[in-house]
Design a protein around this motif. Structure first.
Motif: not given
Length: 231
Positions: A141-149
């Protein structure tokens, strides 16, 4: 009006919107809506998970100042909610339809999440272009993932070949995580990093290969999108 005001509930609105985006000559929008409604009726908590994801965008993204914005315009949000339906299909042993939905999402939203991956709630896929999440990945839960990961596999085993991401983790743009490794609660991975070994809780890593560059033992990095490597 078509996407929001004409619907009596959030689940109806998101079913209509995503179905209109996913339709093709193979499956009509009406067919996709039927699949979505079936999933919601069988698993009502899906709607709450989707709302938690919407709130994650509103609370973390400085560019998002209206609740309606992720619903209408954020492809990371759209891709994640479509994944939730494909994951439901996968668990119903309707794997061919689940994989077809994954294929459509990858083509339309440029996000590739295997339907067998396990994703928590309150997740933000920010910008989202070229995110790849493999079959045995687990994201809390509550994870932030940005582009190109990329959460990629290592080895040919059918089990546990992808990363496991803990609660509140921040994965910055372009980070690549490979293999059956664990990223601890509240950890942070710097942009462009290559992570091949597990990361302890509240630790910041960066580089190629990634090394420890700091720690954040008070605040979770994910809600504040804190990219400072020294914290």
């Amino acid at each position: 009006h078509c996407n929001v005001l004409s619907h009596k509930s959030f689940r109806n609105a998101i079913s209509y919107y995503l179905a209109s985006r996913l339709e093709s000559s193979t499956l009509s929008a009406m067919s996709w809506q039927s699949v979505f409604h079936e999933a919601f009726n069988d698993e009502p908590e899906l709607a709450q998970q989707m709302l938690d994801d919407l709130l994650a965008h509103y609370n973390r993204d400085a560019a998002c100042d209206e609740y309606i914005i992720p619903l209408l315009y954020y492809k990371g949000f759209h891709a994640l909610q479509s994944y939730r339906i494909s994951h439901w299909l996968w668990r119903q042993d309707r794997k061919m339809l689940a994989l077809y939905l994954q294929h459509r999402v990858s083509r339309i939203f440029d996000v590739d999440i295997h339907p067998a991956a396990q994703m928590g709630s309150g997740i933000m896929l920010d910008h989202a272009t070229s995110i790849v999440i493999g079959e045995t990945s687990v994201v809390d839960d509550d994870v932030s993932i940005l582009h190109e990961v990329t959460l990629g596999g290592s080895g040919s085993s059918k089990y546990n070949r992808h990363p496991k991401i803990g609660h509140g983790v921040l994965l910055s743009a372009g980070a690549t995580l490979l293999g059956d490794i664990s990223i601890g609660v509240g950890a942070k991975v710097g942009a462009g990093s290559l992570v091949l070994t597990s990361v302890e809780a509240y630790i910041t890593v960066a580089g190629v290969p990634a090394k420890v560059v700091g720690s954040a033992r008070v605040n979770m990095p994910s809600p504040g999108i804190n990219h400072n490597l020294g914290e």
